[in-house]
Scaffold this motif. Structure first.
Motif, PDB file in Angstrom:
ATOM      1  N   GLU A   1     -70.289  48.870  85.839  1.00 15.37           N
ATOM      2  CA  GLU A   1     -71.563  48.214  85.547  1.00 15.37           C
ATOM      3  C   GLU A   1     -72.569  48.374  86.683  1.00 15.37           C
ATOM      4  O   GLU A   1     -73.776  48.439  86.452  1.00 15.37           O
ATOM      5  CB  GLU A   1     -71.329  46.722  85.266  1.00 15.37           C
ATOM      6  CG  GLU A   1     -70.571  46.431  83.993  1.00 15.37           C
ATOM      7  CD  GLU A   1     -71.352  46.841  82.755  1.00 15.37           C
ATOM      8  OE1 GLU A   1     -72.597  46.730  82.775  1.00 15.37           O
ATOM      9  OE2 GLU A   1     -70.729  47.281  81.772  1.00 15.37           O
ATOM     10  N   LEU A   2     -72.067  48.456  87.918  1.00 18.92           N
ATOM     11  CA  LEU A   2     -72.950  48.566  89.080  1.00 18.92           C
ATOM     12  C   LEU A   2     -73.281  50.014  89.433  1.00 18.92           C
ATOM     13  O   LEU A   2     -74.075  50.266  90.337  1.00 18.92           O
ATOM     14  CB  LEU A   2     -72.307  47.886  90.291  1.00 18.92           C
ATOM     15  CG  LEU A   2     -72.150  46.366  90.193  1.00 18.92           C
ATOM     16  CD1 LEU A   2     -71.231  45.865  91.295  1.00 18.92           C
ATOM     17  CD2 LEU A   2     -73.504  45.670  90.263  1.00 18.92           C
ATOM     18  N   GLY A   3     -72.661  50.971  88.758  1.00 20.77           N
ATOM     19  CA  GLY A   3     -72.922  52.378  89.063  1.00 20.77           C
ATOM     20  C   GLY A   3     -72.296  52.843  90.358  1.00 20.77           C
ATOM     21  O   GLY A   3     -72.842  53.733  91.036  1.00 20.77           O
ATOM     22  N   VAL A   4     -71.151  52.264  90.725  1.00 20.27           N
ATOM     23  CA  VAL A   4     -70.486  52.634  91.978  1.00 20.27           C
ATOM     24  C   VAL A   4     -70.077  54.103  91.939  1.00 20.27           C
ATOM     25  O   VAL A   4     -69.486  54.577  90.964  1.00 20.27           O
ATOM     26  CB  VAL A   4     -69.254  51.728  92.215  1.00 20.27           C
ATOM     27  CG1 VAL A   4     -68.363  52.304  93.307  1.00 20.27           C
ATOM     28  CG2 VAL A   4     -69.708  50.319  92.570  1.00 20.27           C
ATOM     29  N   GLU A   5     -70.392  54.838  93.010  1.00 16.01           N
ATOM     30  CA  GLU A   5     -70.118  56.268  93.078  1.00 16.01           C
ATOM     31  C   GLU A   5     -68.822  56.595  93.798  1.00 16.01           C
ATOM     32  O   GLU A   5     -68.293  57.697  93.659  1.00 16.01           O
ATOM     33  CB  GLU A   5     -71.283  56.965  93.784  1.00 16.01           C
ATOM     34  CG  GLU A   5     -72.627  56.776  93.079  1.00 16.01           C
ATOM     35  CD  GLU A   5     -73.775  57.383  93.848  1.00 16.01           C
ATOM     36  OE1 GLU A   5     -73.567  57.720  95.038  1.00 16.01           O
ATOM     37  OE2 GLU A   5     -74.862  57.519  93.274  1.00 16.01           O
ATOM     38  N   LEU A   6     -68.322  55.665  94.608  1.00 17.76           N
ATOM     39  CA  LEU A   6     -67.109  55.895  95.391  1.00 17.76           C
ATOM     40  C   LEU A   6     -66.478  54.547  95.708  1.00 17.76           C
ATOM     41  O   LEU A   6     -67.182  53.574  96.002  1.00 17.76           O
ATOM     42  CB  LEU A   6     -67.446  56.633  96.697  1.00 17.76           C
ATOM     43  CG  LEU A   6     -66.309  56.845  97.697  1.00 17.76           C
ATOM     44  CD1 LEU A   6     -65.292  57.850  97.157  1.00 17.76           C
ATOM     45  CD2 LEU A   6     -66.857  57.319  99.050  1.00 17.76           C
ATOM     46  N   VAL A   7     -65.146  54.477  95.650  1.00 16.19           N
ATOM     47  CA  VAL A   7     -64.402  53.277  96.036  1.00 16.19           C
ATOM     48  C   VAL A   7     -63.608  53.606  97.298  1.00 16.19           C
ATOM     49  O   VAL A   7     -62.858  54.584  97.328  1.00 16.19           O
ATOM     50  CB  VAL A   7     -63.454  52.808  94.919  1.00 16.19           C
ATOM     51  CG1 VAL A   7     -62.602  51.629  95.395  1.00 16.19           C
ATOM     52  CG2 VAL A   7     -64.251  52.408  93.680  1.00 16.19           C
ATOM     53  N   VAL A   8     -63.803  52.800  98.340  1.00 18.11           N
ATOM     54  CA  VAL A   8     -63.056  52.949  99.586  1.00 18.11           C
ATOM     55  C   VAL A   8     -62.221  51.690  99.773  1.00 18.11           C
ATOM     56  O   VAL A   8     -62.764  50.579  99.833  1.00 18.11           O
ATOM     57  CB  VAL A   8     -63.991  53.143 100.799  1.00 18.11           C
ATOM     58  CG1 VAL A   8     -63.167  53.319 102.074  1.00 18.11           C
ATOM     59  CG2 VAL A   8     -64.903  54.343 100.590  1.00 18.11           C
ATOM     60  N   ILE A   9     -60.910  51.868  99.854  1.00 14.98           N
ATOM     61  CA  ILE A   9     -60.002  50.735 100.000  1.00 14.98           C
ATOM     62  C   ILE A   9     -59.405  50.781 101.399  1.00 14.98           C
ATOM     63  O   ILE A   9     -58.862  51.808 101.820  1.00 14.98           O
ATOM     64  CB  ILE A   9     -58.877  50.772  98.950  1.00 14.98           C
ATOM     65  CG1 ILE A   9     -59.439  51.119  97.573  1.00 14.98           C
ATOM     66  CG2 ILE A   9     -58.156  49.431  98.894  1.00 14.98           C
ATOM     67  CD1 ILE A   9     -58.389  51.496  96.556  1.00 14.98           C
ATOM     68  N   LEU A  10     -59.510  49.678 102.130  1.00  6.94           N
ATOM     69  CA  LEU A  10     -58.995  49.599 103.487  1.00  6.94           C
ATOM     70  C   LEU A  10     -57.626  48.935 103.490  1.00  6.94           C
ATOM     71  O   LEU A  10     -57.391  47.968 102.757  1.00  6.94           O
ATOM     72  CB  LEU A  10     -59.951  48.809 104.384  1.00  6.94           C
ATOM     73  CG  LEU A  10     -61.410  49.267 104.413  1.00  6.94           C
ATOM     74  CD1 LEU A  10     -62.197  48.427 105.414  1.00  6.94           C
ATOM     75  CD2 LEU A  10     -61.526  50.742 104.740  1.00  6.94           C
ATOM     76  N   GLY A  11     -56.736  49.452 104.322  1.00  2.21           N
ATOM     77  CA  GLY A  11     -55.407  48.870 104.460  1.00  2.21           C
ATOM     78  C   GLY A  11     -54.922  48.997 105.884  1.00  2.21           C
ATOM     79  O   GLY A  11     -55.489  49.735 106.702  1.00  2.21           O
ATOM     80  N   ALA A  12     -53.857  48.277 106.206  1.00  2.00           N
ATOM     81  CA  ALA A  12     -53.234  48.354 107.526  1.00  2.00           C
ATOM     82  C   ALA A  12     -51.730  48.189 107.357  1.00  2.00           C
ATOM     83  O   ALA A  12     -51.277  47.370 106.563  1.00  2.00           O
ATOM     84  CB  ALA A  12     -53.793  47.288 108.466  1.00  2.00           C
ATOM     85  N   LEU A  13     -50.973  48.987 108.092  1.00  2.00           N
ATOM     86  CA  LEU A  13     -49.517  48.972 107.981  1.00  2.00           C
ATOM     87  C   LEU A  13     -48.896  48.893 109.365  1.00  2.00           C
ATOM     88  O   LEU A  13     -49.536  49.167 110.379  1.00  2.00           O
ATOM     89  CB  LEU A  13     -49.039  50.237 107.259  1.00  2.00           C
ATOM     90  CG  LEU A  13     -49.550  51.580 107.786  1.00  2.00           C
ATOM     91  CD1 LEU A  13     -48.635  52.126 108.883  1.00  2.00           C
ATOM     92  CD2 LEU A  13     -49.667  52.593 106.656  1.00  2.00           C
ATOM     93  N   LEU A  14     -47.635  48.490 109.415  1.00  2.00           N
ATOM     94  CA  LEU A  14     -46.891  48.438 110.665  1.00  2.00           C
ATOM     95  C   LEU A  14     -46.308  49.813 110.956  1.00  2.00           C
ATOM     96  O   LEU A  14     -45.817  50.485 110.046  1.00  2.00           O
ATOM     97  CB  LEU A  14     -45.775  47.403 110.583  1.00  2.00           C
ATOM     98  CG  LEU A  14     -46.202  45.961 110.283  1.00  2.00           C
ATOM     99  CD1 LEU A  14     -44.983  45.057 110.253  1.00  2.00           C
ATOM    100  CD2 LEU A  14     -47.212  45.467 111.304  1.00  2.00           C
ATOM    101  N   GLY A  15     -46.370  50.223 112.211  1.00  2.00           N
ATOM    102  CA  GLY A  15     -45.870  51.546 112.550  1.00  2.00           C
ATOM    103  C   GLY A  15     -45.383  51.623 113.979  1.00  2.00           C
ATOM    104  O   GLY A  15     -45.591  50.706 114.797  1.00  2.00           O
ATOM    105  N   ASP A  16     -44.723  52.728 114.298  1.00  2.00           N
ATOM    106  CA  ASP A  16     -44.247  52.989 115.657  1.00  2.00           C
ATOM    107  C   ASP A  16     -45.368  53.608 116.471  1.00  2.00           C
ATOM    108  O   ASP A  16     -45.348  54.794 116.814  1.00  2.00           O
ATOM    109  CB  ASP A  16     -43.032  53.921 115.622  1.00  2.00           C
ATOM    110  CG  ASP A  16     -41.814  53.252 115.022  1.00  2.00           C
ATOM    111  OD1 ASP A  16     -41.663  52.035 115.198  1.00  2.00           O
ATOM    112  OD2 ASP A  16     -41.027  53.948 114.359  1.00  2.00           O
TER     113      ASP A  16
END
Length: 324
Positions: free
Chosen positions: A117-132
């Protein structure tokens, strides 16, 4: 039914989303979206019905007093819009909430309905994970997508992850099936100091988001918070010889793994980014992957931080792994 009354026509809108919970180590991703919302004074225009998606015994509502009246805030996901000014203004649709307890497919479909409905052209999803990864080195950020063309155009990796996933992975695949370009940006958080907040990881995510979308983010006190965080963890690690030895082992492994990346092309690419930021950087500095901005340091180390747990022996099982 989705109603968007009062939302103006948007300019080149991009949806940026983050969710508290399993995909948000150190609260790095949700804090990044909260920072964007606060700095650009986002206006909330929609909230998903909490009863559709949340188990209130897992995510409890909170009671607060407002003008002497008791009110309740329900755990949910809210959407706001911010407009970025300048020579090329554009809008961001910010999605910030908690990973839902149930009905994930309906949850994603509702968010995609807003995007459509908003005409979004790109979706960016942020995440964070545990790592060494050692806290003393720049925060590793991986950018992934399921779209081969998008991967080539935006210098991303095609996701090859197989295994358990969270709402970030489900939403990205929902975007793919709906024909909406989608990208996931992941920050790796040291597993031996995983408690929130982690401003260094938040800065690294914002840094990568700037590069991806070619925009400037006002940083406020985040660079100083990141330096304070690192100094605080340095002090805690120095108090425990076993932790200090483990951090050194991670540093050596990280430095060895990155040697092939120190090519002329990689150095030139980073130098170009550096020059671009210096040319148009806002007063108050710019995020770097190591949390620095070249400004003065004024804050003390974070108070009240719990002691890092004893590190696992090398070769043990990872607590988390990268996905999407």
């Amino acid at each position: 039914m989705i109603e968007l009354e009062g939302v103006p026509e948007l300019i080149d809108p991009v949806m940026v989303a983050a969710f508290e919970g399993w995909n948000d180590a150190g609260d790095a991703a949700s804090t990044a979206v909260a920072h964007l919302d606060r700095e650009w004074k986002g206006e909330v225009f929609a909230a998903l019905d909490a009863e559709d998606y949340y188990d209130f015994q897992v995510n409890r509502p909170t009671v607060f007093m407002e003008a002497g009246v008791r009110r309740i805030t329900w755990p949910t996901t809210r959407l706001s819009v911010v407009r970025i000014g300048g020579d090329k203004p554009r809008d961001l649709v910010l999605v910030r909430g908690i990973e839902p307890s149930m009905r994930w497919r309906s949850f994603c479909n509702e968010l995609l309905g807003f995007a459509h409905e908003l005409g979004v052209e790109l979706v960016v999803i942020l995440g964070a994970l545990l790592g060494d990864t050692p806290h003393t080195r720049p925060v590793p950020i991986s950018g992934t997508t399921s779209d081969p063309d998008l991967a080539r155009r935006m210098d991303l990796e095609e996701t090859k992850y197989e295994g358990p996933t969270g709402i970030v992975g489900v939403l990205q695949e929902a975007c793919t099936h709906a024909g909406v370009p989608a990208v996931s940006l992941w920050a790796a958080v040291p597993h031996y100091v995983s408690q929130p907040p982690n401003p260094k990881a938040t800065l690294a995510l914002l840094n990568r988001l700037e590069d991806l979308l070619d925009l400037r983010v006002p940083l406020g006190e985040l660079p100083e918070d990141a330096r304070a965080w690192q100094l605080g963890v340095d002090q805690l690690a120095a108090e425990d010889s076993e932790v200090a030895e483990y951090v050194q082992t991670l540093e050596e492994a990280r430095d060895t793994a990155e040697l092939p990346e120190a090519s002329g092309e990689a150095i030139a690419r980073e130098f170009e980014r550096y020059l671009r930021r210096r040319d148009v950087g806002p007063p108050g500095g710019h995020a770097t992957a190591d949390g620095g901005d070249g400004g003065s340091y004024r804050r003390e180390g974070p108070g009240g931080r719990t002691r890092p747990p004893k590190p696992p022996r090398p070769g043990g099982e990872d607590e988390d792994s990268s996905e999407d």
